[in-house]
Design a protein around this motif. Sequence first.
Motif, PDB file in Angstrom:
ATOM      1  N   ASN A 138       0.823  -1.208   0.000  1.00 57.36           N
ATOM      2  CA  ASN A 138       0.000   0.000   0.000  1.00 57.36           C
ATOM      3  C   ASN A 138       0.858   1.259   0.000  1.00 57.36           C
ATOM      4  O   ASN A 138       0.508   2.255  -0.648  1.00 57.36           O
ATOM      5  N   GLU A 139       1.978   1.222   0.729  1.00 61.78           N
ATOM      6  CA  GLU A 139       2.884   2.376   0.746  1.00 61.78           C
ATOM      7  C   GLU A 139       3.465   2.617  -0.642  1.00 61.78           C
ATOM      8  O   GLU A 139       3.542   3.765  -1.095  1.00 61.78           O
ATOM      9  N   ILE A 140       3.879   1.555  -1.314  1.00 59.43           N
ATOM     10  CA  ILE A 140       4.454   1.681  -2.651  1.00 59.43           C
ATOM     11  C   ILE A 140       3.417   2.247  -3.612  1.00 59.43           C
ATOM     12  O   ILE A 140       3.698   3.157  -4.398  1.00 59.43           O
ATOM     13  N   GLN A 141       2.183   1.729  -3.536  1.00 59.24           N
ATOM     14  CA  GLN A 141       1.121   2.221  -4.422  1.00 59.24           C
ATOM     15  C   GLN A 141       0.797   3.687  -4.120  1.00 59.24           C
ATOM     16  O   GLN A 141       0.596   4.481  -5.027  1.00 59.24           O
ATOM     17  N   HIS A 142       0.756   4.039  -2.833  1.00 60.99           N
ATOM     18  CA  HIS A 142       0.452   5.419  -2.449  1.00 60.99           C
ATOM     19  C   HIS A 142       1.550   6.370  -2.945  1.00 60.99           C
ATOM     20  O   HIS A 142       1.254   7.445  -3.482  1.00 60.99           O
ATOM     21  N   THR A 143       2.807   5.965  -2.794  1.00 60.51           N
ATOM     22  CA  THR A 143       3.925   6.777  -3.265  1.00 60.51           C
ATOM     23  C   THR A 143       3.855   6.946  -4.779  1.00 60.51           C
ATOM     24  O   THR A 143       4.046   8.050  -5.304  1.00 60.51           O
ATOM     25  N   ASN A 187       7.768   5.807 -15.893  1.00 67.55           N
ATOM     26  CA  ASN A 187       8.954   5.648 -15.046  1.00 67.55           C
ATOM     27  C   ASN A 187       8.567   5.419 -13.590  1.00 67.55           C
ATOM     28  O   ASN A 187       9.204   4.628 -12.892  1.00 67.55           O
ATOM     29  N   VAL A 188       7.522   6.092 -13.134  1.00 74.63           N
ATOM     30  CA  VAL A 188       7.032   5.879 -11.770  1.00 74.63           C
ATOM     31  C   VAL A 188       6.540   4.435 -11.632  1.00 74.63           C
ATOM     32  O   VAL A 188       6.820   3.763 -10.632  1.00 74.63           O
ATOM     33  N   ARG A 189       5.826   3.945 -12.663  1.00 76.36           N
ATOM     34  CA  ARG A 189       5.356   2.553 -12.653  1.00 76.36           C
ATOM     35  C   ARG A 189       6.537   1.590 -12.570  1.00 76.36           C
ATOM     36  O   ARG A 189       6.535   0.654 -11.782  1.00 76.36           O
ATOM     37  N   ARG A 190       7.554   1.840 -13.394  1.00 77.73           N
ATOM     38  CA  ARG A 190       8.739   0.974 -13.393  1.00 77.73           C
ATOM     39  C   ARG A 190       9.406   0.948 -12.014  1.00 77.73           C
ATOM     40  O   ARG A 190       9.752  -0.111 -11.491  1.00 77.73           O
ATOM     41  N   ASP A 191       9.562   2.125 -11.398  1.00 75.09           N
ATOM     42  CA  ASP A 191      10.195   2.191 -10.081  1.00 75.09           C
ATOM     43  C   ASP A 191       9.372   1.435  -9.029  1.00 75.09           C
ATOM     44  O   ASP A 191       9.922   0.721  -8.188  1.00 75.09           O
ATOM     45  N   ALA A 192       8.045   1.604  -9.086  1.00 72.74           N
ATOM     46  CA  ALA A 192       7.175   0.919  -8.123  1.00 72.74           C
ATOM     47  C   ALA A 192       7.254  -0.597  -8.321  1.00 72.74           C
ATOM     48  O   ALA A 192       7.326  -1.365  -7.344  1.00 72.74           O
ATOM     49  N   ASN A 193       7.241  -1.041  -9.577  1.00 70.46           N
ATOM     50  CA  ASN A 193       7.352  -2.474  -9.849  1.00 70.46           C
ATOM     51  C   ASN A 193       8.702  -3.023  -9.394  1.00 70.46           C
ATOM     52  O   ASN A 193       8.781  -4.143  -8.886  1.00 70.46           O
ATOM     53  N   ASN A 194       9.768  -2.233  -9.553  1.00 66.86           N
ATOM     54  CA  ASN A 194      11.085  -2.661  -9.070  1.00 66.86           C
ATOM     55  C   ASN A 194      11.094  -2.793  -7.552  1.00 66.86           C
ATOM     56  O   ASN A 194      11.708  -3.714  -7.007  1.00 66.86           O
ATOM     57  N   ASP A 195      10.396  -1.884  -6.862  1.00 68.59           N
ATOM     58  CA  ASP A 195      10.296  -1.985  -5.402  1.00 68.59           C
ATOM     59  C   ASP A 195       9.568  -3.264  -5.008  1.00 68.59           C
ATOM     60  O   ASP A 195       9.967  -3.954  -4.054  1.00 68.59           O
ATOM     61  N   LEU A 196       8.489  -3.581  -5.733  1.00 70.52           N
ATOM     62  CA  LEU A 196       7.753  -4.820  -5.445  1.00 70.52           C
ATOM     63  C   LEU A 196       8.629  -6.048  -5.688  1.00 70.52           C
ATOM     64  O   LEU A 196       8.621  -6.996  -4.892  1.00 70.52           O
ATOM     65  N   LYS A 197       9.381  -6.038  -6.771  1.00 70.22           N
ATOM     66  CA  LYS A 197      10.261  -7.177  -7.074  1.00 70.22           C
ATOM     67  C   LYS A 197      11.349  -7.331  -6.024  1.00 70.22           C
ATOM     68  O   LYS A 197      11.723  -8.453  -5.667  1.00 70.22           O
ATOM     69  N   GLU A 212       1.401  -5.290  -8.570  1.00 70.42           N
ATOM     70  CA  GLU A 212       1.708  -4.845  -9.934  1.00 70.42           C
ATOM     71  C   GLU A 212       0.433  -4.511 -10.698  1.00 70.42           C
ATOM     72  O   GLU A 212       0.396  -3.556 -11.473  1.00 70.42           O
ATOM     73  N   GLU A 213      -0.631  -5.311 -10.478  1.00 70.26           N
ATOM     74  CA  GLU A 213      -1.908  -5.021 -11.141  1.00 70.26           C
ATOM     75  C   GLU A 213      -2.466  -3.682 -10.661  1.00 70.26           C
ATOM     76  O   GLU A 213      -2.993  -2.895 -11.458  1.00 70.26           O
ATOM     77  N   GLY A 214      -2.349  -3.419  -9.351  1.00 70.76           N
ATOM     78  CA  GLY A 214      -2.821  -2.139  -8.818  1.00 70.76           C
ATOM     79  C   GLY A 214      -2.052  -0.963  -9.393  1.00 70.76           C
ATOM     80  O   GLY A 214      -2.635   0.073  -9.750  1.00 70.76           O
TER      81      GLY A 214
END
Length: 185
Positions: free
Chosen positions: A3-8, A130-140, A157-159
């Motif tokens: 949730n933090e990653i998605q909010h950021t 780029n924000v999506r890529r960074d968030a997905n990298n955090d999830l990975k 990742e879907e969110g």
Amino acid sequence: MINEIQHTAETKMQKSLDVLRDNLAKVRTGRAHTGLLDQVEVEYYGSMVSVSQVASITLLDARTIGVKPFESKMAAVIEKAIRNSNLGLNPAAMGDLIRVPMPMLTEERRKDLIKVVRGEVEDGRVVVRNVRRDANNDLKRLLKDKEISEDEARRGEEGIQKLTDKYIAEIDKMLATKEADLMAI
């Protein structure tokens, strides 16, 4: 954590949308708006300040901006600054009021402005991606560190993809609106 990653990510995407909106507002259409003179600066007691800090800026009608200096001696300085601002404007002083009529845009100039707008919009899309890529990298990274499961990572990742789609659609809407404004005669 997800949730933090998605909010950021959403916060960053919203900021990029705000920046794009500001950049698009600076592109001149045939209509007058007071924000057009925000980037024009004049010398005022030894320092450079924007026109809005030394004068009140109003709309006289749909195609004319009125600039009324707070000090009458600033009228000539403001008029010269607007004329030299590379905005293609030709101000005319009438007493203590400076009238800034908006010239009609030619078809060629409209097409050039649309190219500029599309470039700005594409930059906005790149920032969102780029924000999506960074968030997905955090999830990975969280998945690799075994802090979340594969299902949680996939849902995250879907969110993030849904957020990306939402903001890209908003950017496309802004492009359509700006193009319509530019092509309106």
